[in-house]
Design a protein around this motif. Structure first.
Motif, PDB file in Angstrom:
ATOM      1  N   ALA B 200       0.841  -1.198   0.000  1.00  0.00           N
ATOM      2  CA  ALA B 200       0.000   0.000   0.000  1.00  0.00           C
ATOM      3  C   ALA B 200       0.880   1.253   0.000  1.00  0.00           C
ATOM      4  O   ALA B 200       0.591   2.243  -0.678  1.00  0.00           O
ATOM      5  N   GLN B 201       1.974   1.188   0.768  1.00  0.00           N
ATOM      6  CA  GLN B 201       2.894   2.336   0.794  1.00  0.00           C
ATOM      7  C   GLN B 201       3.473   2.603  -0.586  1.00  0.00           C
ATOM      8  O   GLN B 201       3.632   3.744  -1.003  1.00  0.00           O
ATOM      9  N   GLU B 202       3.819   1.496  -1.289  1.00  0.00           N
ATOM     10  CA  GLU B 202       4.373   1.642  -2.636  1.00  0.00           C
ATOM     11  C   GLU B 202       3.375   2.335  -3.560  1.00  0.00           C
ATOM     12  O   GLU B 202       3.723   3.230  -4.314  1.00  0.00           O
ATOM     13  N   VAL B 203       2.116   1.892  -3.476  1.00  0.00           N
ATOM     14  CA  VAL B 203       1.079   2.474  -4.338  1.00  0.00           C
ATOM     15  C   VAL B 203       0.918   3.963  -4.027  1.00  0.00           C
ATOM     16  O   VAL B 203       0.823   4.805  -4.916  1.00  0.00           O
ATOM     17  N   MET B 204       0.943   4.291  -2.728  1.00  0.00           N
ATOM     18  CA  MET B 204       0.664   5.681  -2.339  1.00  0.00           C
ATOM     19  C   MET B 204       1.779   6.636  -2.728  1.00  0.00           C
ATOM     20  O   MET B 204       1.574   7.851  -2.739  1.00  0.00           O
ATOM     21  N   LYS B 205       2.948   6.100  -3.032  1.00  0.00           N
ATOM     22  CA  LYS B 205       4.034   6.961  -3.499  1.00  0.00           C
ATOM     23  C   LYS B 205       3.661   7.685  -4.784  1.00  0.00           C
ATOM     24  O   LYS B 205       4.255   8.707  -5.114  1.00  0.00           O
ATOM     25  N   TYR B 206       2.729   7.089  -5.538  1.00  0.00           N
ATOM     26  CA  TYR B 206       2.376   7.677  -6.827  1.00  0.00           C
ATOM     27  C   TYR B 206       1.175   8.608  -6.738  1.00  0.00           C
ATOM     28  O   TYR B 206       0.639   9.031  -7.743  1.00  0.00           O
ATOM     29  N   PHE B 207       0.743   8.898  -5.520  1.00  0.00           N
ATOM     30  CA  PHE B 207      -0.391   9.808  -5.356  1.00  0.00           C
ATOM     31  C   PHE B 207       0.006  10.978  -4.451  1.00  0.00           C
ATOM     32  O   PHE B 207       0.902  10.833  -3.616  1.00  0.00           O
ATOM     33  N   PRO B 208      -0.683  12.113  -4.582  1.00  0.00           N
ATOM     34  CA  PRO B 208      -0.254  13.285  -3.809  1.00  0.00           C
ATOM     35  C   PRO B 208      -0.778  13.313  -2.382  1.00  0.00           C
ATOM     36  O   PRO B 208      -0.429  14.225  -1.635  1.00  0.00           O
ATOM     37  N   PHE B 209      -1.583  12.318  -1.976  1.00  0.00           N
ATOM     38  CA  PHE B 209      -2.336  12.473  -0.729  1.00  0.00           C
ATOM     39  C   PHE B 209      -1.462  12.602   0.521  1.00  0.00           C
ATOM     40  O   PHE B 209      -1.781  13.343   1.434  1.00  0.00           O
TER      41      PHE B 209
END
Lengths: 261, 263
Positions: B200-209
């Protein structure tokens, strides 16, 4: 009997109006579901780093949250009085309510019904089902009735506290933010009561008894014998707080003088 | 420039008129911080650190996240949606300023107001109630100030994006709610991003949130040190620039196909 028939007629009308805008209804369902999942995700993520929370396991925490959703959904569906002050007192709508042939509080409940909140209860039951399957809980035939009783008790606790707060408007029509504050306090009831310190525990049990919405009644189904006494108090506390609220309401209505023209 | 400053001032004064609402606001934030404080204490239960954060850092993280939220949070997405629904947007568009700029400045006026009347007193009160740790390093405070400014920019850009979409859909309650859900969960307000499972952390790297809440709070609690602080700030800066492009593009198209309802 008259009350029951009025209730079902209002309900039928409500469903007709809602089903007119099916897309909106669908969006509402979906977003409710999303917000209910936030807490679930919190529990799941946190238990990736610990196995026990003050003696409560992950699945027990999930069960409590699932149970909490049921009385909360019932409350949301039938007791929409968080904007009572603005809607009824400031705008003078209360005058109209008082001319109706049913009790004024009942009339407001009918008008402000929001049946779509009940979906939260279904979500709650699914969550409870999941948790109890993982915990291998055993249920007896009478547990179903106890569940109903506890859920209704929890709903009455909520209703009692929030109706009592709404009656403040009869004495002072100034806007206050006490409702959202109470809403935030009520969230404390979703978690095991023993994580709090003694003062907060006492408040959540006897003064603002939100522990009776989640953790106490759940403790019965989870077989936590040390909490049984509290669990069976749930409907009693619910009734007591609801009766206090109705009494305050009736007193308030007597004082009501109407605003505007 | 003057007129935008004036908008900040007016919004600030407008909020000032209703300041009593904010005293209960402080209480509400304290109640929320309290709930998470007890939860986290139970979760730590004697453990000295989880994911490199001590209980003291975690409590500070929770408190500062909520107080920073008072600053960056605004309702401009809903305001835009409302103005489109009511047809008011037509009048706004012929006025001699940028509509989106004006909305941002109003948001900033609100944010500055809440910073002074909610965040500062709130932080003092919570530090009396709960064991918080404030850094004595002036640089940490400087980085944090920079970081919450960028949080405000990114959060406002996302709000503007969501608001502008209303020009196309006319009623986008669903999108606004979905956005709130995503930001609640993935900004780091309720959980530090470092607690999520690895994938999940990896995925969130690609979002600005995570630029909205996680980065400034990690800087404040000194859970980020040295290079990590710089990386966090760069992450925020890059996203605040990237988001300008879809915003400009959408806005251009939106103005062309504006339908004023009942205006």
């Amino acid at each position: 009997m008259f009350y029951v028939s009025v209730f079902f007629q209002y309900m039928a009308q409500y469903m007709k109006t809602k089903l007119q805008y099916r897309a909106d209804l669908f969006v509402e369902f979906l977003s409710d579901l999303m917000f209910q999942s936030v807490n679930l995700i919190f529990i799941l993520v946190v238990f990736g780093h610990t196995t026990l929370l003050h003696g409560w396991t992950r699945d027990e925490m999930i069960f409590i949250y699932g149970f909490f959703l049921v009385p909360f959904a019932l409350f949301g569906a039938f007791f929409n009085i968080w904007d009572f002050n603005e809607r009824y007192i400031v705008r003078g709508e209360m005058d109209r309510v008082l001319t109706r042939p049913v009790h004024s509080l009942f009339q407001i409940i009918l008008e402000r019904m929001e049946l779509e909140s009940l979906v939260g209860g279904v979500t709650g039951m699914i969550i409870m089902g999941y948790a109890s399957a993982r915990l291998h809980l055993e249920f007896h035939w009478y547990d179903f009735f106890l569940f109903l009783l506890f859920a209704l008790g929890g709903m009455l606790v909520y209703a009692g506290v929030f109706i009592s707060l709404a009656t403040i408007s009869f004495w002072s029509d100034a806007r206050s933010s006490i409702m959202p504050m109470m809403y935030n306090i009520s969230n404390y009831g979703r978690y095991p009561i023993d994580i709090y310190n003694r003062v907060i525990r006492y408040i959540l049990t006897w003064i603002l008894p939100f522990a009776f919405v989640g953790v106490y009644p759940s403790a019965y189904f989870l077989g936590k014998k040390e909490w049984y006494g509290y669990a069976f108090l749930t409907p009693v506390i619910g009734l007591v707080f609801f009766m206090i609220a109705v009494m305050l309401w009736n007193k308030g209505v007597k004082r009501y003088r109407g605003a505007g023209n | 420039m003057d007129k935008y400053f004036e908008m900040i001032r007016i919004r600030f004064l407008m909020m000032l008129a209703y300041r009593t609402n904010y005293y209960t606001g402080i209480l509400i934030y304290c109640i929320n911080i309290g709930a998470y404080y007890f939860l986290w204490s139970a979760i730590y239960n004697g453990k000295s650190a989880i994911q490199g954060m001590s209980i003291e850092q975690m409590t500070t993280y929770v408190a500062v996240s909520w107080m920073a939220r008072a600053f960056y949070f605004n309702n401009i997405d809903r305001e835009i949606a409302m103005e489109i629904k009511e047809g008011k947007v037509a009048v706004e568009l012929i006025r001699p300023y940028s509509y989106l700029g004006m909305k941002t400045m109003q948001g900033l006026g609100e944010g500055v107001f809440r910073l002074f009347f909610l965040s500062f007193p709130g932080l003092i009160i919570t530090s009396l109630l709960f064991p918080l740790h404030f850094s004595s390093d002036i640089r940490t405070w400087g980085y944090f100030a920079l970081s919450i400014m960028l949080s405000f920019v990114i959060n406002s850009q996302l709000n503007l994006l969501a608001g502008v979409v209303t020009f196309f859909t006319l009623n986008n309650e669903g999108l606004l709610r979905a956005k709130r859900f995503v930001i609640d969960l993935f900004s780091g307000l309720i959980l530090p991003i470092s607690f999520y499972p690895h994938w999940a952390q990896e995925v969130m790297k690609y979002f600005p949130f995570q630029a909205i809440s996680y980065i400034p709070s990690m800087i404040f609690t000194e859970s980020f040190r040295g290079q990590a602080v710089i990386n966090g700030l760069l992450f925020q800066l890059v996203w605040s620039i990237i988001l300008l492009f879809p915003l400009q593009l959408l806005w251009k198209v939106a103005k062309k196909r504006l339908v004023v309802q009942g205006g």
